[in-house]
Design an enzyme around this catalytic site. Structure first.
Site, mmCIF file in Angstrom:
data_model
loop_
_atom_site.group_PDB
_atom_site.id
_atom_site.type_symbol
_atom_site.label_atom_id
_atom_site.label_comp_id
_atom_site.label_asym_id
_atom_site.label_seq_id
_atom_site.Cartn_x
_atom_site.Cartn_y
_atom_site.Cartn_z
ATOM 1 N N SER A 107 57.920 42.428 43.517
ATOM 2 C CA SER A 107 56.859 41.616 44.128
ATOM 3 C C SER A 107 56.533 41.998 45.566
ATOM 4 O O SER A 107 55.531 41.523 46.113
ATOM 5 C CB SER A 107 57.236 40.131 44.068
ATOM 6 N N LYS A 117 52.992 43.250 46.560
ATOM 7 C CA LYS A 117 51.848 42.350 46.647
ATOM 8 C C LYS A 117 51.240 42.325 48.050
ATOM 9 O O LYS A 117 50.072 41.962 48.216
ATOM 10 C CB LYS A 117 52.257 40.946 46.201
ATOM 11 N N SER A 173 54.560 33.903 44.757
ATOM 12 C CA SER A 173 54.693 35.176 44.041
ATOM 13 C C SER A 173 54.044 35.123 42.660
ATOM 14 O O SER A 173 54.657 35.458 41.644
ATOM 15 C CB SER A 173 56.176 35.568 43.914
ATOM 16 N N THR A 212 59.826 38.412 49.254
ATOM 17 C CA THR A 212 60.954 38.696 48.365
ATOM 18 C C THR A 212 60.463 39.436 47.120
ATOM 19 O O THR A 212 59.272 39.488 46.827
ATOM 20 C CB THR A 212 61.643 37.397 47.926
#
Length: 576
Positions: A380, A383, A428, A519
């Site tokens: 992730s 992103k 997320s 994260t």
């Protein structure tokens, strides 16, 4: 992969050597024809060497599935901060390379099994053989003056073979069909024994052993049977030429050719078959007879040139094997990074690697440098740059960045609602960023990742999954570099892009210090494999950047990575 390229390179070399032998058959000496094949062994040898021991790695080949499953989310909440959702998405990966390895090992086992059967048969021939008669021994002893160092060779007779053969590497033995003494003349027997002794002198049994070994390893090599056949033929031609050189008599040349024909006629009448150096096939026999009838002295200088050419060609091929066996997912440090790098001293255990860049001092604090240079899936954390690209290309804007939920029922409540950039980043939300990427398309995304030099820039895993334990990979070193490039706006992006992405990454602010981060957790086939936490800290002395990737231990997750980073930032007096 390394072995595959070894097969390709060796096949190319086999074709080159064969073409040279055809067009320069009257120029190359018999010895040169044998030597030219040795570089092929070199390529095959390096093909299965563990080059990874020298920091070269075999690339992982994976096929991808379309239906990832989800694992319960983990929440991390800090005082006066956004609520961070660290949701692990379990993806099913089928290791195609592992399957290929299993098939290869199965082929090796089967090939080795048949080789063992063959050698057991040869051993049984030896056990059922008997010492040669006095006439053969006398003929053999008369030839010993030609081979003074080969006094220990023993000669046996057996009814289980149909042609002369040599067996054994350390203590080679010569075997003759038991009928040879009755149907062959003494001169023919002398020719046969001389031929076999030359094979022993040239260590051809060792060559045959390595041919057997490489055939087991490269059982899938399409040209190996041809390669093996040509080597045997060229060694026979070389031995024939050596025999004729010993005699140096045109009359003996005719008698030697007659010996080959007589032995071939005997084999034709027999039903038994066994490996033989002396007669292999009708076609090879025909070629050998032609070489005997039309002997060519060859040009030694031209032969040396061809040997040098083939050797150089094979040696230059070895770096190609290194190139394709080298792991592409590895980041090599720049001179500046090497010069300003120092080991991170910490009381906290890190089951992975961490890179911190102190802007004020220009120093990199690194824990586990070798691992920090190894690229893994960003999960992730990618992103951040998906959002940058979408804002730069007006797929979303600072004012209009909301996206309607598609009514798909995700296991995370936070995902089952409309999203903005801020909520999608903090929670997320995969589908939000997948929609951004799909709107841009794979070509545009690939060009963007190439522009910013994002890891290995490999999006072959598919536009929806390339970042999710798939093809795209990046190292902690590169994460820090990209964060610095992003913060300092190296690529001249719009100031609104930088400010809006920073806003979505804000986790906590206190005492004039701001913590930004993202994260990322990777799970494959139910096992946690990577836990990321990357970001930067703004304080009165400047900005510090960090990237931690957990790769081992019982707790591998983005949440655990965040906890670890916060402890170390506090220890280093960067953020407390």
């Amino acid at each position: 992969m390394q072995m595959i390229f070894s097969v390709i390179l060796s096949s190319f070399l086999i074709c080159i050597i064969y073409i040279l032998q055809i067009f320069f058959s009257n120029t190359l000496t018999a010895r040169t024809r044998c030597i030219l094949w040795l570089p092929v062994f070199l390529i095959l040898f390096f093909g299965f060497l563990p080059l990874s021991s020298f920091h070269f790695f075999i690339p992982q080949i994976i096929t991808f599935t379309d239906s990832p499953s989800f694992v319960s989310p983990v929440f991390q909440t800090l005082p006066a901060a956004n609520e961070i959702l660290d949701a692990a998405v379990n993806v099913q990966r089928f290791p195609l390379w592992d399957l290929c390895s299993i098939l290869w090992m199965l082929g090796v086992f089967i090939s080795f099994f048949f080789c063992c059967i063959k050698y057991i048969r040869l051993y049984k021939i030896y056990k059922h053989s008997y010492t040669a008669n006095e006439n053969l021994i006398n003929i053999f002893q008369q030839q010993q003056v030609l081979f003074p160092k080969m006094q220990t060779i023993q000669i046996y007779e057996t009814s289980q073979i149909s042609s002369a053969m040599t067996f054994g590497i350390i203590r080679p033995k010569i075997f003759l069909p038991s009928d040879f003494s009755n149907i062959m003349t003494n001169q023919e027997l002398s020719n046969i024994l001389l031929h076999e002794q030359i094979h022993i002198k040239h260590k051809d049994s060792v060559i045959q052993f390595f041919l057997m070994l490489f055939h087991c390893i490269y059982w899938f090599h399409p040209l190996f049977p041809f390669f093996k056949k040509q080597i045997r033929l060229d060694h026979e031609i070389y031995c024939d030429s050596c025999v004729l050189n010993y005699y140096n008599d045109s009359r003996q040349t005719a008698l030697y050719g007659h010996t080959l024909l007589h032995a071939a006629e005997y084999m034709k009448k027999q039903t038994l078959s066994a490996s033989s150096f002396f007669i292999d096939s009708k076609k090879q026999l025909h070629i050998r007879i032609l070489k005997i009838c039309q002997p060519q002295s060859g040009n030694k200088n031209i032969s040396r040139i061809f040997i040098f050419f083939i050797l150089c060609l094979s040696l230059t091929s070895i770096p190609v094997l290194n190139l394709y066996s080298a792991k592409p997912d590895f980041y090599y440090l720049s001179a500046f990074e090497k010069q300003h790098m120092q080991e991170l001293k910490t009381a906290h255990k890190i089951q992975g690697s961490l890179v911190i860049y102190r802007e004020q001092t220009g120093q990199y604090l690194v824990y586990g440098n070798r691992q920090a240079q190894t690229r893994v899936s960003p999960n992730s954390t990618y992103k951040i740059y998906s959002a940058v690209h979408a804002l730069e290309n007006n797929i979303i804007t600072p004012k209009y960045n909301s996206m309607d939920w598609n009514q798909t029922n995700y296991p995370f409540e936070q995902w089952n609602q409309n999203q903005t950039l801020n909520s999608a980043m903090s929670q997320s939300v995969n589908w939000y960023f997948q929609n951004l990427d799909q709107t841009s398309g794979p070509t545009e995304m690939k060009n963007f990742y190439k522009q910013i030099q994002y890891g290995n820039q490999n999006l072959s895993g598919g536009i929806s999954e390339y970042w999710l334990e798939s093809s795209l990979k990046i190292s902690p070193w590169e994460q820090v570099r990209l964060l610095k490039d992003f913060y300092q706006n190296k690529y001249q992006w719009k100031s609104s892009t930088i400010s809006n992405v920073k806003k979505s990454l804000l986790i906590q602010k206190k005492n004039g210090t701001r913590l930004y981060g993202k994260t990322g957790t990777g799970m494959v086939n139910g096992q946690y494999v990577h836990g990321w936490f990357i970001g930067f800290v703004e304080h009165q002395n400047g900005t510090d950047y960090f990237a931690l990737c957990l790769t081992s231990g019982k707790e591998i997750s983005g949440t655990k990575a965040m906890e670890t980073v916060l402890k170390i930032l506090q220890e280093q007096e960067i953020y407390s």
